[in-house]
Design an enzyme around this catalytic site. Structure first.
Site, PDB file in Angstrom:
ATOM      1  N   ASP A  34     -40.895 -30.509 -44.711  1.00  0.00           N
ATOM      2  CA  ASP A  34     -41.397 -31.540 -43.807  1.00  0.00           C
ATOM      3  C   ASP A  34     -41.332 -32.898 -44.491  1.00  0.00           C
ATOM      4  O   ASP A  34     -42.202 -33.741 -44.328  1.00  0.00           O
ATOM      5  CB  ASP A  34     -42.813 -31.271 -43.277  1.00  0.00           C
ATOM      6  CG  ASP A  34     -43.056 -31.940 -41.911  1.00  0.00           C
ATOM      7  OD1 ASP A  34     -42.138 -32.633 -41.426  1.00  0.00           O
ATOM      8  OD2 ASP A  34     -44.153 -31.781 -41.355  1.00  0.00           O
ATOM      9  N   GLU A  94     -36.852 -28.345 -41.991  1.00  0.00           N
ATOM     10  CA  GLU A  94     -37.523 -29.267 -41.057  1.00  0.00           C
ATOM     11  C   GLU A  94     -37.711 -30.598 -41.753  1.00  0.00           C
ATOM     12  O   GLU A  94     -38.822 -30.994 -42.094  1.00  0.00           O
ATOM     13  CB  GLU A  94     -38.875 -28.706 -40.588  1.00  0.00           C
ATOM     14  CG  GLU A  94     -39.514 -29.562 -39.481  1.00  0.00           C
ATOM     15  CD  GLU A  94     -41.004 -29.301 -39.310  1.00  0.00           C
ATOM     16  OE1 GLU A  94     -41.396 -28.136 -39.109  1.00  0.00           O
ATOM     17  OE2 GLU A  94     -41.776 -30.288 -39.401  1.00  0.00           O
TER      18      GLU A  94
HETATM   19 MN    MN Z   1     -42.078 -32.214 -39.204  1.00  0.00          MN
END
Ligand code: MN
Length: 380
Positions: free
Chosen positions: A340, A40
């Site tokens: 992330d 991600e």
């Molecule tokens: Mn994200």
């Protein structure tokens, strides 16, 4: 509009951004050095930045003016005062790879940063999705062992979205799809969006449902004036909205209709794994028992759909206790590593993964094997 505030905060700022700076100061001390595929990992394009910066405070751009967006995008390509986070998002090349190398991360599965193109008017959204997917595919071609990519699309026009999904998977050879939860406060269980789910299933393209801020009606309850922080974003609201999206897909019978559809949720499943017992319990009471009120029945229990049709990732949740619970609740086959980037710190995520309290075979599944399977990533 609050999404836009979040987006602009990423552009403008910020002290909250720790990713690149800290990673640069740390050296990797992995003992095991697993192959790590991070699933991600955000990027942006000049076109997305330009389109988002044109958004008014209250809604989509009335006049898309694509030429002006292209001109602005070209200007952004040159010298402009961008924050470190924005620079990190814009780089899908050497700067990003240097961060990956410092942390011991083999690959990024890239996705256009939230809220993607879903706040733009239809022509602009298609244009930004198309150009961003082209740029993404180019980066993947240039660095095939370091990058894979999830295609963006514009759900606000489902027919056009299907075309871009087909082009991205078939022609650009991208590895899956990303959507940022609701689109104009609608969720993908609505019949008008079924063509998107049908295409994802037919192409065996996993759909990553990434968070965004919840619908406007709930925001006043999340952003407390005196709290000094905003619950509407990653602290609470993202999980609230994205978890709701997942629950809606489950109870609306989407997975009876599209049984091979694969959905990916970040942030250890946006709270859903922790809630599966209660979903099953209440479903059995209300829908499967004698007191059934609706007469509508799912073919399986909510938790069974979750285990067969969903995968979760570790983005932003580098916490052994949560990983152990999720492994017990839904199995190591359904969990993937994610950072992330650049909103979280790569080296922290990598240290967590390399030292995670799982048996070696399960560790390999979470670190990279599941990602290779779900996103059809081949090692060159
Ligand atoms: Mn994200």
């Amino acid at each position: 509009m609050i999404d836009r505030r979040t987006f602009n905060a990423a552009l403008l700022g910020a002290a909250a951004s720790v990713g690149v700076a800290q990673a640069q100061q740390q050296t990797t001390t992995n003992q095991q050095s697993l192959r790590l595929i991070a699933t991600e990992e955000a990027f942006t394009t000049p076109e997305q930045l330009a389109a988002m910066s044109k958004l008014g405070g209250t809604g989509p751009i009335k006049d898309p003016d694509l030429n002006s967006i292209r001109n602005k995008a070209r200007a952004l390509d040159v010298e402009s005062p961008l924050t470190r986070t924005t620079r990190a998002l814009l780089d899908i090349g050497e700067q990003r790879i240097a961060d990956m190398d410092r942390a011991g991360v083999a690959m990024h599965v890239l996705s256009l940063t939230s809220p993607g193109v879903q706040m733009l008017d239809v022509p602009t959204a298609h244009e930004v999705a198309r150009v961003s997917n082209d740029r993404l595919a180019e980066a993947v071609r240039k660095y095939p062992t370091r990058f894979a990519g999830l295609a963006s699309f514009a759900p606000q026009d489902p027919a056009g979205a299907v075309k871009e999904i087909e082009r991205s998977i078939r022609d650009l050879k991208l590895h899956g799809l990303v959507v940022n939860s609701h689109t104009n406060e609608e969720y993908l269980d609505l019949p008008k969006y079924w063509p998107i789910l049908e295409a994802a299933e037919a192409l065996d393209a996993a759909l990553y449902i990434h968070p965004r801020n919840p619908p406007a009606a709930i925001l006043p309850f999340l952003d407390m004036p005196d709290a000094g922080t905003q619950l509407s974003s990653a602290m609470w609201g993202f999980q609230l909205d994205t978890g709701l999206h997942a629950a809606r897909l489950i109870v609306s019978g989407i997975f009876d209709r599209f049984p091979k559809l694969k959905i990916v949720l970040g942030h250890m499943g946006e709270g859903v794994p922790f809630w599966l017992f209660r979903m099953d319990q209440r479903y059995k009471m209300r829908n499967a028992g004698e007191g059934s009120r609706t007469g509508r029945k799912l073919q399986r229990l909510p938790s069974e759909y979750f285990k067969s049709n969903f995968l979760i990732t570790t983005s932003g949740v580098f916490w052994d206790d949560s990983l152990k619970f999720c492994r017990d609740a839904i199995g190591a086959d359904n969990i993937m590593f994610a950072i992330d980037y650049p909103y979280e710190e790569s080296s922290q995520a990598a240290r967590f993964m390399n030292a995670a309290p799982l048996p070696p075979a399960e560790l390999r599944k979470v670190a990279y094997e599941n990602a290779e399977r779900v996103f059809h990533i081949r090692r060159s």
